[in-house]
Design a protein around this motif. Structure first.
Motif, mmCIF file in Angstrom:
data_model
loop_
_atom_site.group_PDB
_atom_site.id
_atom_site.type_symbol
_atom_site.label_atom_id
_atom_site.label_comp_id
_atom_site.label_asym_id
_atom_site.label_seq_id
_atom_site.Cartn_x
_atom_site.Cartn_y
_atom_site.Cartn_z
ATOM 1 N N GLY A 1 0.815 -1.214 0.000
ATOM 2 C CA GLY A 1 0.000 0.000 0.000
ATOM 3 C C GLY A 1 0.842 1.253 0.000
ATOM 4 O O GLY A 1 0.518 2.242 -0.681
ATOM 5 N N THR B 1 0.630 3.909 -3.384
ATOM 6 C CA THR B 1 -0.052 5.185 -3.145
ATOM 7 C C THR B 1 0.885 6.384 -3.252
ATOM 8 O O THR B 1 0.523 7.488 -2.835
ATOM 9 C CB THR B 1 -0.700 5.175 -1.740
ATOM 10 O OG1 THR B 1 0.297 4.861 -0.758
ATOM 11 C CG2 THR B 1 -1.831 4.173 -1.679
ATOM 12 N N ALA C 1 -6.379 -4.506 -6.294
ATOM 13 C CA ALA C 1 -5.764 -3.187 -6.083
ATOM 14 C C ALA C 1 -4.830 -2.825 -7.236
ATOM 15 O O ALA C 1 -4.765 -1.655 -7.647
ATOM 16 C CB ALA C 1 -5.001 -3.186 -4.761
#
Length: 389
Positions: free
Chosen positions: A129, A133, A173
């Motif tokens: 993550g 990001t 994702a």
């Protein structure tokens, strides 16, 4: 290297933004890491270390300390910096996974319960993550260049835990973030590992066409010196290619003797149309195939063996276009299959339906009528070989 020198070199690597050197310094299995562990142990016996360092003596606690000190603190530092920190991230996450595996093994050996690998998987997923990001770094210095390496580590953990269903969240994702670079722009090692696990996921979900595509790309992009990785890929690619009628060459089998020992009996049986030999090979390698989740896929290749037997019947009949069902029935009985004539007729009909033979069956006259040309099409020429599995 003493502890003071170690901290000084860490500081120098941070100031100069030297990612590879920082990665090397943070590896617990490096020579300086081992010497520091010895220093900690000797000091621990004299009571000069803090309780947190004393906990590093026990393997499981050592893993927890690595997770707490290195991962939690480094990920906090990682999100505040650019892609130069990726080598250190890779090193920490890789060692975390290895230590978690060792800790779980140690606990299991001593009859204890341990969930270090699950904790490691969660921590690595968190790092994913943090990579994906990154919106502020310049493209060439983005943390997104670590996405596929971290994804591969997460998938390795899920496969180790036998919880591959969790992989869907990671892949979802990836698909949702369209602003990451194309896979082809990443280092080849990242591509190969990711494609291998993606192919394995498709394989276990019985999406054979996509599995073959990903595993083929992984194999052809794999470094020629990475023999073990090539063997790991081929273990699942070979049966998929068998189902399409692509039999491995003798040269390929010589390069991978372990796979040759397992697959050569099946390939030989398919070439000869020897169903009995194929069944013996299945029985001999059953436990190994089940362990590798290959049993069902290899068993389906039995149809190719059956097709080879029926073709030999056709050749023995001077390639006559009309062959009684009883002749095919006799060939099955000779091959060791205890079937009646109705079942033999059903097997022939199935071969025609799946494109292994061209023709039709006259049930009233108990006659198989084969096409005058190309009665047994080449296996590789079938339009959709996976469609009938």
């Amino acid at each position: 290297m003493d502890f003071a020198t170690f901290l000084s070199q860490i500081n120098d690597a941070l100031i100069s933004e030297n990612g590879p050197n920082l990665a090397y310094l943070l590896r617990p299995t490096s020579p300086h890491g081992k010497s520091l562990v010895k220093e900690f142990r000797s000091n621990a016996t004299q009571g000069s270390l803090e309780p947190a360092y004393k906990g590093a003596i026990h393997l499981k606690k050592h893993t927890e300390n690595i997770r707490r000190w290195c991962c939690d603190l480094f990920l906090r530092f990682f999100t505040e910096n650019r892609g130069w920190t990726l080598p250190a991230l890779f090193s920490i996450l890789r060692d975390l996974r290895d230590l978690a595996f060792d800790a779980d093994f140690h606990a299991k050996y001593n009859g204890e319960k341990s969930e270090c690998m699950e904790d490691a998987a969660r921590k690595i997923a968190s790092a994913f993550g943090n990579c994906i990001t990154d919106r502020q770094s310049p493209p060439e210095q983005s943390r997104k260049w670590g996405v596929y390496y971290v994804v591969a580590l997460v998938l390795k953990c899920y496969f180790r835990l036998k919880r591959i269903s969790l992989s869907k969240n990671i892949l979802r994702a990836l698909e949702a973030n369209r602003d990451i670079p194309a896979l082809s722009q990443y280092p080849r090692s990242h591509q190969v590992t990711f494609r291998y696990y993606l192919g394995m996921l498709h394989f276990l979900n019985e999406d054979h066409a996509k599995a073959e595509e990903e595993l083929t790309l992984a194999f052809y992009h794999c470094h020629t010196g990475a023999h073990a990785n090539q063997e790991r890929i081929l273990a699942y690619l070979l049966p998929l290619r068998l189902l399409k009628g692509h039999l491995p060459s003798d040269e390929l089998m010589k390069r991978f003797p372990v796979l040759s020992e397992m697959y050569t009996p099946f390939v030989t049986a398919i070439r000869l149309g020897d169903i009995a030999a194929f069944d013996r090979a299945l029985e001999e390698w059953e436990s190994k195939l089940v362990d590798l989740s290959l049993m069902l896929t290899v068993e389906r290749a039995r149809e190719l063996c059956l097709r080879g037997l029926f073709r030999r019947v056709w050749v023995a009949s001077d390639k006559n276009s009309r062959i009684p069902v009883s002749v095919f029935h006799c060939s099955l009985r000779i091959s060791g299959m205890d079937v009646d004539q109705e079942e033999a007729e059903c097997l022939v009909a199935n071969m025609i339906y799946k494109g292994f033979m061209r023709g039709y069956i006259s049930h009233e006259k108990q006659m198989v009528v084969l096409a005058m040309t190309n009665a047994f099409p080449k296996l590789v020429d079938r339009p959709s070989p996976f469609a009938y599995l």
